[in-house]
Design a protein around this motif. Sequence first.
Motif, PDB file in Angstrom:
ATOM      1  N   MET A   1       0.835  -1.188   0.000  1.00  0.00           N
ATOM      2  CA  MET A   1       0.000   0.000   0.000  1.00  0.00           C
ATOM      3  C   MET A   1       0.876   1.247   0.000  1.00  0.00           C
ATOM      4  O   MET A   1       1.898   1.297   0.668  1.00  0.00           O
ATOM      5  CB  MET A   1      -0.873   0.045   1.249  1.00  0.00           C
ATOM      6  CG  MET A   1      -2.104  -0.824   1.209  1.00  0.00           C
ATOM      7  SD  MET A   1      -3.215  -0.294  -0.063  1.00  0.00           S
ATOM      8  CE  MET A   1      -4.675  -0.120   0.869  1.00  0.00           C
ATOM      9  N   THR A   2       0.455   2.229  -0.713  1.00  0.00           N
ATOM     10  CA  THR A   2       1.141   3.506  -0.788  1.00  0.00           C
ATOM     11  C   THR A   2       0.162   4.609  -0.408  1.00  0.00           C
ATOM     12  O   THR A   2      -0.985   4.589  -0.845  1.00  0.00           O
ATOM     13  CB  THR A   2       1.657   3.769  -2.213  1.00  0.00           C
ATOM     14  OG1 THR A   2       2.572   2.732  -2.567  1.00  0.00           O
ATOM     15  CG2 THR A   2       2.345   5.103  -2.329  1.00  0.00           C
TER      16      THR A   2
ATOM     17  N   GLU B   1      -4.980   6.066   0.007  1.00  0.00           N
ATOM     18  CA  GLU B   1      -4.248   4.798  -0.024  1.00  0.00           C
ATOM     19  C   GLU B   1      -4.487   4.131  -1.374  1.00  0.00           C
ATOM     20  O   GLU B   1      -5.634   4.025  -1.821  1.00  0.00           O
ATOM     21  CB  GLU B   1      -4.732   3.862   1.086  1.00  0.00           C
ATOM     22  CG  GLU B   1      -4.505   4.381   2.488  1.00  0.00           C
ATOM     23  CD  GLU B   1      -3.057   4.302   2.915  1.00  0.00           C
ATOM     24  OE1 GLU B   1      -2.326   3.412   2.428  1.00  0.00           O
ATOM     25  OE2 GLU B   1      -2.646   5.148   3.724  1.00  0.00           O
TER      26      GLU B   1
ATOM     27  N   GLU C   1      -3.027   0.753  -4.069  1.00  0.00           N
ATOM     28  CA  GLU C   1      -2.287  -0.506  -4.117  1.00  0.00           C
ATOM     29  C   GLU C   1      -1.327  -0.514  -5.296  1.00  0.00           C
ATOM     30  O   GLU C   1      -1.313  -1.441  -6.091  1.00  0.00           O
ATOM     31  CB  GLU C   1      -3.266  -1.673  -4.207  1.00  0.00           C
ATOM     32  CG  GLU C   1      -4.075  -1.841  -2.942  1.00  0.00           C
ATOM     33  CD  GLU C   1      -4.825  -3.145  -2.904  1.00  0.00           C
ATOM     34  OE1 GLU C   1      -4.351  -4.131  -3.492  1.00  0.00           O
ATOM     35  OE2 GLU C   1      -5.886  -3.167  -2.276  1.00  0.00           O
TER      36      GLU C   1
END
Length: 68
Positions: free
Chosen positions: A1-2, A54, A56
């Motif tokens: 996750m970023t 967030e 992916e």
Amino acid sequence: MTTLYRCITEDDTSRFCHRVSEALAKGWSLHGGPTMAFDPEKRVMRLGQSVTKEIEADYHPDMALGQQ
């Protein structure tokens, strides 16, 4: 996750509210409260709101954050 971060800025008009609302509709979340400052050159108030999201995917500097 970023976690992505962006700061939306605009003159104090309904356009600012629409830009923040659009970001929220696209899954962004408010990050802190809004900020306001006077722009002496344009003689208008400017607003700012930080938002996060967030995703992916890996972060890349070429990402168009407003398109996410």
